[in-house]
Design a protein around this motif. Structure first.
Motif, PDB file in Angstrom:
ATOM      1  N   UNK A   1      47.074  40.138  39.766  1.00 18.99           N
ATOM      2  CA  UNK A   1      46.124  40.009  38.671  1.00 18.99           C
ATOM      3  C   UNK A   1      44.872  40.836  38.909  1.00 18.99           C
ATOM      4  N   UNK A   2      44.367  40.795  40.129  1.00 20.44           N
ATOM      5  CA  UNK A   2      43.189  41.584  40.481  1.00 20.44           C
ATOM      6  C   UNK A   2      43.491  43.074  40.398  1.00 20.44           C
ATOM      7  N   UNK A   3      44.671  43.492  40.878  1.00 19.00           N
ATOM      8  CA  UNK A   3      45.047  44.905  40.833  1.00 19.00           C
ATOM      9  C   UNK A   3      45.191  45.385  39.398  1.00 19.00           C
ATOM     10  N   UNK A   4      45.897  44.627  38.565  1.00 16.75           N
ATOM     11  CA  UNK A   4      46.106  45.033  37.179  1.00 16.75           C
ATOM     12  C   UNK A   4      44.776  45.098  36.434  1.00 16.75           C
ATOM     13  N   UNK A   5      43.915  44.104  36.659  1.00 15.77           N
ATOM     14  CA  UNK A   5      42.608  44.106  35.995  1.00 15.77           C
ATOM     15  C   UNK A   5      41.824  45.367  36.342  1.00 15.77           C
ATOM     16  N   UNK A   6      41.797  45.711  37.610  1.00 15.37           N
ATOM     17  CA  UNK A   6      41.020  46.877  38.021  1.00 15.37           C
ATOM     18  C   UNK A   6      41.708  48.194  37.651  1.00 15.37           C
ATOM     19  N   UNK A   7      43.034  48.228  37.700  1.00 11.83           N
ATOM     20  CA  UNK A   7      43.743  49.433  37.251  1.00 11.83           C
ATOM     21  C   UNK A   7      43.503  49.664  35.764  1.00 11.83           C
TER      22      UNK A   7
ATOM     23  N   UNK B   1      39.490  24.186  40.416  1.00  9.84           N
ATOM     24  CA  UNK B   1      38.684  25.402  40.310  1.00  9.84           C
ATOM     25  C   UNK B   1      39.527  26.548  40.830  1.00  9.84           C
ATOM     26  N   UNK B   2      40.022  27.375  39.902  1.00  9.37           N
ATOM     27  CA  UNK B   2      40.837  28.535  40.270  1.00  9.37           C
ATOM     28  C   UNK B   2      40.122  29.832  39.948  1.00  9.37           C
ATOM     29  N   UNK B   3      38.788  29.805  39.946  1.00  6.60           N
ATOM     30  CA  UNK B   3      38.034  31.003  39.635  1.00  6.60           C
ATOM     31  C   UNK B   3      38.169  31.332  38.166  1.00  6.60           C
ATOM     32  N   UNK B   4      38.246  32.620  37.865  1.00 10.04           N
ATOM     33  CA  UNK B   4      38.456  33.076  36.491  1.00 10.04           C
ATOM     34  C   UNK B   4      39.822  32.588  36.009  1.00 10.04           C
TER      35      UNK B   4
ATOM     36  N   UNK C   1      33.830  34.916  38.594  1.00  8.38           N
ATOM     37  CA  UNK C   1      34.340  34.899  39.971  1.00  8.38           C
ATOM     38  C   UNK C   1      35.794  35.352  39.988  1.00  8.38           C
ATOM     39  N   UNK C   2      36.310  35.748  41.154  1.00  8.76           N
ATOM     40  CA  UNK C   2      37.687  36.257  41.229  1.00  8.76           C
ATOM     41  C   UNK C   2      38.726  35.184  40.924  1.00  8.76           C
ATOM     42  N   UNK C   3      39.942  35.660  40.590  1.00 14.99           N
ATOM     43  CA  UNK C   3      41.084  34.756  40.448  1.00 14.99           C
ATOM     44  C   UNK C   3      41.362  34.070  41.790  1.00 14.99           C
TER      45      UNK C   3
END
Length: 773
Positions: free
Chosen positions: A151-157, A659-662, A726-728
């Motif tokens: 999820x973090x990679x796809x968001x930033x890509x 609490x799972x962040x975003x 905040x991050x996932x």
């Protein structure tokens, strides 16, 4: 949170014209031509890959190599943007992820991430997951890492791609890119209203460039898709009986196979009746390689009938006898490697009282509703496997070793099965099918294990034992904390050909994999053995036991399940001993504000201060954990009723805060937390692999009961704390430990007695309260 319903009357063009969130569903079973076109069918040309950078190798143990440590998530290993996103000149958008759908809803959540950061409706994106020929190598789909890593990679890509689109449009218009906006429907928009479609810009742009770590993300206040409970894209076919699972796949020329094995792992048939099986109707061949035997027939029922004839033989055990009559504590008598997890020295805190306890859980089955299945096709010197493995890149390497093919001639394509959240028979059956397919080139081979084979041969979840000794000072506070845990390796997924059953059955057998622990902070048997609470003088020791009485590997949450059960049970025991409310006792040792917030939210929602006190039948318990101390936070409060005459436990109500962040998809997280609670209750109340000296004896639902629909809690409320800036944080396994611990604490509150060894069966409950006859 708003829930967005699909409008099935609108086309993709309508969506682009009208905006809004839309999910397109295809309810028809796809044809073979469609399967081939989308990578699920017979195509075996696997050089290259639509996703740009195809990675089939990896680092040690098959892990993806770190190429750009400055990039977030899985971009570290796959920094090229076209590994993740493809924009065609006609406007077609494809997004790729190496993570796979296991029933946890990750396909929908990741699609929402891509749609949000590209500012597109989800319906216009083709989303490809878990294909060694097309997707980035992201290792296993495990450990609640999909959102944190993919999820973090796809968001930033996607943010990088949007930045490039704006930059290219700015050059075209000779405008500052920061002055440009996007339409939400696939256009870059100038301040004066001029528009360029993404496809037009893409024709002038290459995405074969590495991501930048500083690409600006969309702000939460502008979100169109993230944070909404978008309907899951994997549900419709399952709901109407469409082609939803690998078990549903059918191909022209398909043959059906069944493997011939003894009743349980480490057993072999003495004299399988192969000649009689060969003469059965429809049988087209028998594959025998060393001790590996498979029947291949034209129809599935013919293969099953021939299998039954072939395996009507006596069996013998190859290894040591199983530890019949012994529970998980047999692990404490085996040789172990001691690993120090924590050894803190926090001054002199004399104890005036000490409390000791030991906790355990038995071996557990994954209990997959659908037995493991795979389809394999050998053609033109290449091999394709459709598999529900959680590690398609590892399986690719394993199969290549097994059948002596170059790595780039083996393709593994993920197709869903009934989720098990752990290492069940998926990899074994995929390797089985691959070996059989090599003997029948040009024919797709569909291999499905039988129910009793799944129970008898899959790796079980590890049995575990813990001991806790805690001191209490004159100030009624904890003075020291000594904790020990015994466990086999939970890390036995195949990374070499000896890691699958067929590899051990070949002649000569492939070398067995060496069992190894997973280092902290992830851990395996040690996972969550390091308290998030701020205790003085902590000593935490992991006794890693290499010898495995039963075949074991990963099951959902790994060692966190028993470690949190033990830790949170002892927290209640200590609170009771000091006369402090269990919530207040926990808060006194918790400095992490997000942890405190979920405990307070869950107890407030439940009405903790007004809860009924244990009266011999009804009681309430709570528990908390942050999964792995790096994932999502979860607190669970549970009300139970104990039927004193029978020992049966009924769970009336559960409130949990997470609490799972975003949050990408609120309903998706609720699904996972609710499912985790139900599965955890099933483990804690019912489940246990049974065996005699030669074999497992829990082969079906009668001998391995799981929680039934009528036994699930009457009310489960999941309260989400959204942290959009905040991050996932991974939430798929966050509720397992706290749910079982809250159950044990509620039973203790109700009855006044403490049960420490799972499963907490009616027989054990009756014995504990003195009503065992």
């Amino acid at each position: 949170m708003s829930v967005v319903s699909p409008d099935r009357s609108r086309s993709r063009r309508d969506v682009l014209a009208g905006g809004g969130v839309f999910v397109a569903f295809s309810l028809a079973v796809p044809s073979l031509a469609q399967l081939v076109a989308d990578g699920r069918g017979g195509r075996t040309e696997i050089s290259g890959g639509e996703g740009g950078q195809m990675q089939t190798g990896g680092g040690e143990g098959g892990k993806p190599q770190i190429l750009r440590p400055d990039l977030p998530g899985s971009l570290k290993s796959n920094p090229l943007l076209d590994s993740w996103i493809r924009l065609a000149p006609d406007g077609h958008v494809t997004v790729f992820s190496g993570k796979v759908e296991l029933g946890q809803g990750i396909r929908t959540a990741l699609l929402q991430v891509a749609a949000e950061e590209l500012d597109l409706p989800p319906a216009v994106i083709d989303f490809v997951t878990g294909d060694t020929a097309r997707t980035p190598h992201e290792g296993l789909t495990a450990g609640s890492h999909s959102m944190q890593d993919s999820g973090t990679a796809i968001a930033n890509a996607a943010a990088n791609v949007l930045m490039l689109l704006r930059g290219e449009a700015g050059k075209f218009w000779q405008l500052d890119p920061t002055s440009l906006a996007t339409s939400g429907r696939g256009h870059v928009v100038a301040p004066d209203g001029r528009r360029l479609a993404y496809g037009q810009i893409a024709a002038r742009l290459s995405l074969n460039v590495e991501a930048r770590p500083d690409a600006p993300r969309r702000t939460p206040s502008a979100y169109r898709t993230l944070g909404r409970s978008m309907p899951r894209v994997d549900i419709p076919a399952k709901l109407v009986g469409g082609e939803a699972y690998v078990q549903d796949m059918r191909m022209p020329g398909m043959l059906h196979a069944r493997v011939i094995r003894g009743p349980s792992f480490d057993t072999t048939l003495v004299a399988p009746r192969l000649d009689a099986a060969r003469r059965m109707p429809g049988v087209v061949g028998i594959v025998r390689k060393g001790d590996f035997i498979a029947i291949v027939a034209k129809r599935e029922w013919q293969a099953i009938q021939a299998m039954r004839v072939a395996q009507s033989s006596e069996y013998e055990r190859k290894g040591r006898d199983l530890p019949v009559g012994k529970d998980a504590r047999v692990l404490q008598s085996l040789a172990s490697r001691e690993i120090v997890i924590l050894d803190t020295k926090n001054g002199n805190h004399p104890a005036v009282k000490s409390i000791s306890a030991s906790y355990s859980r038995p071996w557990l089955s994954h209990g997959s509703i659908g037995p493991s299945c795979a389809v394999a096709l050998a053609r033109n010197g290449s091999l394709s496997i459709w598999t529900h493995s959680q590690g398609v890149f590892d399986l690719q390497r394993v199969v290549a070793e097994l059948v002596n093919l170059p790595l780039d001639k083996v393709r593994c394509i993920h197709v869903e099965s009934a989720g098990c959240y752990g290492h069940n028979g998926a990899d074994d059956v995929g390797a089985d099918a691959a070996v059989i397919a090599q003997e029948f080139p040009g024919h797709p081979i569909r291999l499905q294990w039988m129910r009793e084979q799944e129970f008898g041969w899959e790796p079980a979840g590890c049995a575990m034992v813990t001991t806790v000794e805690a001191g209490i000072g004159s100030d009624r506070r904890i003075s020291h904390w000594n904790y020990e845990v015994w466990s086999n390796s939970h890390n036995n997924r195949p990374v070499q050909s000896g890691g699958v059953l067929v590899g051990q059955e070949l002649d000569p057998p492939r070398p067995a994999q060496e069992p190894k622990p997973i280092p902290m902070p992830e851990g395996d048997g040690s996972r969550n053995s390091n308290p998030l609470y701020n205790f003085p003088n902590m000593n935490v020791l992991y006794h890693f036991v290499p010898e495995m009485p039963l075949r074991v590997s990963a099951i959902r949450s790994l060692g966190a399940h028993l470690n949190i059960f033990s830790l949170e049970s002892m927290m209640d025991e200590l609170a009771h001993a000091t006369g402090v409310d269990p919530l207040a006792f926990r808060l006194a040792y918790m400095e992490d504000e997000r942890a405190r917030a979920v405990m307070i939210e869950a107890t407030d929602r439940f009405g903790w201060s007004r809860r009924p006190k244990g009266d011999g039948r009804r009681g309430t318990g709570m528990a908390f954990a942050r999964y792995k101390n790096i994932g999502a936070y979860c607190a669970v409060v549970m009300e139970v009723e104990v039927e004193r005459e029978t020992g049966a436990v009924t769970v009336h109500r559960v409130d949990t805060a997470v609490d799972a962040g975003l949050i990408a998809n609120p309903d998706g997280i609720r699904n996972q937390v609710e499912g985790g609670i139900i599965q955890s209750l099933s483990w804690a109340l019912l489940e246990e692999v049974t065996f005699d000296s030669s074999k497992r004896t829990s082969f079906e639902w009668g001998s391995y009961p799981i929680l039934r629909f009528e036994d699930i809690p009457g009310e489960i409320n999941v309260h989400l704390l959204n942290r959009p800036n905040l991050p996932f944080l991974g939430a798929g396994e966050t509720s397992q430990g706290p749910a079982s611990a809250a159950l044990a604490n509620a039973i203790a509150d109700a009855t006044g007695v403490r049960l420490r060894d799972m499963p907490l069966t009616p027989t054990k409950v009756k014995a504990a309260i003195g009503l065992d006859g």
